[in-house]
Design an enzyme around this catalytic site. Structure first.
Site, mmCIF file in Angstrom:
data_model
loop_
_atom_site.group_PDB
_atom_site.id
_atom_site.type_symbol
_atom_site.label_atom_id
_atom_site.label_comp_id
_atom_site.label_asym_id
_atom_site.label_seq_id
_atom_site.Cartn_x
_atom_site.Cartn_y
_atom_site.Cartn_z
ATOM 1 N N SER A 163 61.955 -29.589 5.751
ATOM 2 C CA SER A 163 60.556 -28.887 5.682
ATOM 3 C C SER A 163 60.409 -29.328 4.210
ATOM 4 O O SER A 163 58.964 -29.735 3.999
ATOM 5 C CB SER A 163 60.766 -27.652 6.315
ATOM 6 O OG SER A 163 61.160 -26.899 5.830
ATOM 7 N N ASP B 160 54.581 -17.811 3.754
ATOM 8 C CA ASP B 160 55.712 -17.142 4.606
ATOM 9 C C ASP B 160 56.169 -16.739 3.913
ATOM 10 O O ASP B 160 57.708 -17.171 5.145
ATOM 11 C CB ASP B 160 55.711 -18.438 5.250
ATOM 12 C CG ASP B 160 55.993 -20.378 5.013
ATOM 13 O OD1 ASP B 160 56.111 -19.854 3.478
ATOM 14 O OD2 ASP B 160 55.836 -20.819 5.635
ATOM 15 N N HIS C 144 58.702 -21.701 2.572
ATOM 16 C CA HIS C 144 58.723 -23.412 2.415
ATOM 17 C C HIS C 144 57.246 -23.051 1.012
ATOM 18 O O HIS C 144 56.256 -21.574 0.221
ATOM 19 C CB HIS C 144 57.582 -23.575 3.177
ATOM 20 C CG HIS C 144 58.198 -23.562 4.770
ATOM 21 N ND1 HIS C 144 57.715 -23.214 5.554
ATOM 22 C CD2 HIS C 144 58.928 -24.486 4.683
ATOM 23 C CE1 HIS C 144 58.568 -23.634 6.028
ATOM 24 N NE2 HIS C 144 59.517 -24.176 6.055
HETATM 25 C C1 NAG Z 1 61.768 -24.191 0.759
HETATM 26 O O1 NAG Z 1 61.510 -24.256 -0.724
HETATM 27 C C2 NAG Z 1 62.091 -23.203 -1.089
HETATM 28 C C3 NAG Z 1 62.637 -23.187 -3.047
HETATM 29 O O2 NAG Z 1 63.942 -24.094 -3.055
HETATM 30 C C4 NAG Z 1 63.303 -22.451 -0.542
HETATM 31 O O3 NAG Z 1 63.292 -20.816 -1.286
HETATM 32 C C5 NAG Z 1 63.098 -22.588 0.845
HETATM 33 O O4 NAG Z 1 63.918 -21.499 1.314
HETATM 34 C C6 NAG Z 1 62.806 -23.551 1.404
HETATM 35 N N1 NAG Z 1 62.607 -23.419 2.608
HETATM 36 C C7 NAG Z 1 63.110 -24.310 3.918
HETATM 37 C C8 NAG Z 1 62.904 -24.042 5.374
HETATM 38 O O5 NAG Z 1 64.184 -24.983 3.957
#
Ligand code: NAG
Ligand code: NAG
Ligand code: NAG
Length: 258
Positions: A36, A234, A237
Site C-alpha cells: 500500500s 491511521d 500508512h
Molecule cells: C507504511 O509505511 C510505514 C512506514 O514504513 C509503516 O509503518 C506502515 O506499516 C506501512 N503500512 C503498510 C500498510 O504497509
C-alpha cells in the site's frame, strides 16, 4: 449557437494535443511494485482520499502511466487507480519520483510509469505464477513493445512479512529470489532494483525484515530509508508529505546511477 462555437473550438484545438494514449514515442519506463505505501494512501482517511495533489505530484504531459487496460494515458493521482483494489487510494511516491527525475534530467522524458502495487500483499504473493507477478511481467512486456527502455523497478514492500516470525526470517532469501526472478523473466540481469527500507511494520518483526532488506548483497540493488517519514493518522500508512519526500529520495537514488 454557443455550443456550436464551443464544439468548433474544441475540434480546432484538439488535434494540437498529442494523445498520450496513442503515444508511441520511446519512454523511460519504471515499474512500481509492492504494497500500500507504494500504491499510495497519502491523504486517505477512512477509505476517502482528500483529493489534495501537492505541486510535486502534478500531472505533466511527459509523464504517462500504463493503464489497467494496457494503454498509455497521462498519469495522475491516484496513480494506482484500477490496479490496486483497495477502496481508498491516495498519493504514493510515483508522481513525485517522475517529476523529480524529469526536472533533473529532461532527456529521460517522456516517462512511462507501470504501476503494479497492491496493498497488504506478502512477498510470497509476488513469485512467478502468482497473479501479481504475472500481471507485472505482462504489463512490462506490453510497455516496452515500442522500444522503450526499462530503467528500474521501485519496490516498497515487507510490512506484511513483519507480522509473523517465519515470514520475517525468510524475507532476505525471498527478496533475493524475487529480484532474481524479475531480472531473469525480463532477461535484464542487472536491472536496477531500488527498494525502500521499512520504518515500521505491520507486526513485531519489522526489524528482522528491515535487516533483511539492508543485507541484500546483489549488484545494482539500492535502498532508500523510510525511517523518520511521518505516518498518517491511521497509524498504518505514510502521509502525502512523506510520499512526496520518498519519491524524491527514490529519484535521487536512481539518478545516482548515471
Ligand atoms: C507504511 O509505511 C510505514 C512506514 O514504513 C509503516 O509503518 C506502515 O506499516 C506501512 N503500512 C503498510 C500498510 O504497509
Ligand atoms: C540523463 O539521462 C541520460 C539517459 O537518457 C543519461 O545518459 C545521462 O547520463 C543523464 N545525465 C545526467 C546528468 O544524469
Ligand atoms: C499474462 O499474459 C498471459 C499470456 O498473454 C496470459 O495468459 C495471462 O492470463 C496473463 N496474466 C495476467 C495475470 O495478466
Amino acid at each position: 449557437m454557443k455550443i456550436l462555437c464551443l464544439l468548433t473550438l474544441i475540434l480546432l484545438v484538439a488535434p494540437r494535443f498529442v494523445s498520450p494514449a496513442n503515444d508511441n514515442s520511446k519512454k523511460s519506463l519504471f515499474i512500481l511494485a509492492g504494497q500500500s505505501n507504494m500504491s499510495g494512501r497519502g491523504g486517505v482517511d477512512r477509505d476517502k482520499w482528500d483529493g489534495i495533489v501537492p505541486p510535486e505530484c502534478r500531472s505533466n504531459p511527459s509523464i504517462l502511466r500504463l493503464s489497467p487496460g494496457l494503454t498509455w494515458e497521462q498519469a495522475k493521482e491516484p496513480l494506482h487507480e484500477g490496479i490496486d483494489f483497495a477502496k481508498g487510494l491516495g498519493v504514493g511516491p510515483g508522481m513525485s519520483f517522475a517529476n523529480y527525475v524529469l526536472a533533473k534530467n529532461r532527456s529521460l522524458g517522456p516517462i512511462g510509469l507501470i504501476p503494479c502495487a497492491v496493498g497488504a500483499t506478502y512477498i510470497n504473493d509476488w513469485f512467478p505464477g502468482t497473479f501479481l507477478f504475472d500481471r507485472m511481467m505482462n504489463r512490462t512486456k506490453t510497455a516496452w513493445q515500442d522500444g522503450s527502455t526499462l530503467w528500474a523497478i521501485l519496490w516498497y514492500q515487507g510490512e506484511s512479512d513483519a507480522i509473523n516470525k517465519e515470514d520475517a526470517n525468510k524475507y532476505k532469501q525471498r527478496l533475493e529470489q524475487f529480484i532474481h526472478d524479475v531480472r531473469s523473466y525480463l532477461n535484464m540481469p542487472s536491472l536496477p532494483f531500488i527498494q525502500v527500507g521499512l520504518a515500521t511494520g505491520m507486526g513485531p518483526y519489522k526489524n528482522t525484515v528491515r535487516k533483511a532488506q539492508f543485507a541484500v548483497k546483489l549488484p545494482n540493488v539500492k535502498i532508500v530509508d523510510a525511517k523518520g517519514l511521518p505516518i498518517g493518522r491511521d497509524y498504518v500508512h505514510i502521509t502525502t508529505e512523506a510520499e512526496v519526500h520518498l519519491g524524491k529520495k527514490l529519484a535521487k537514488a536512481f539518478l545516482g546511477n548515471f
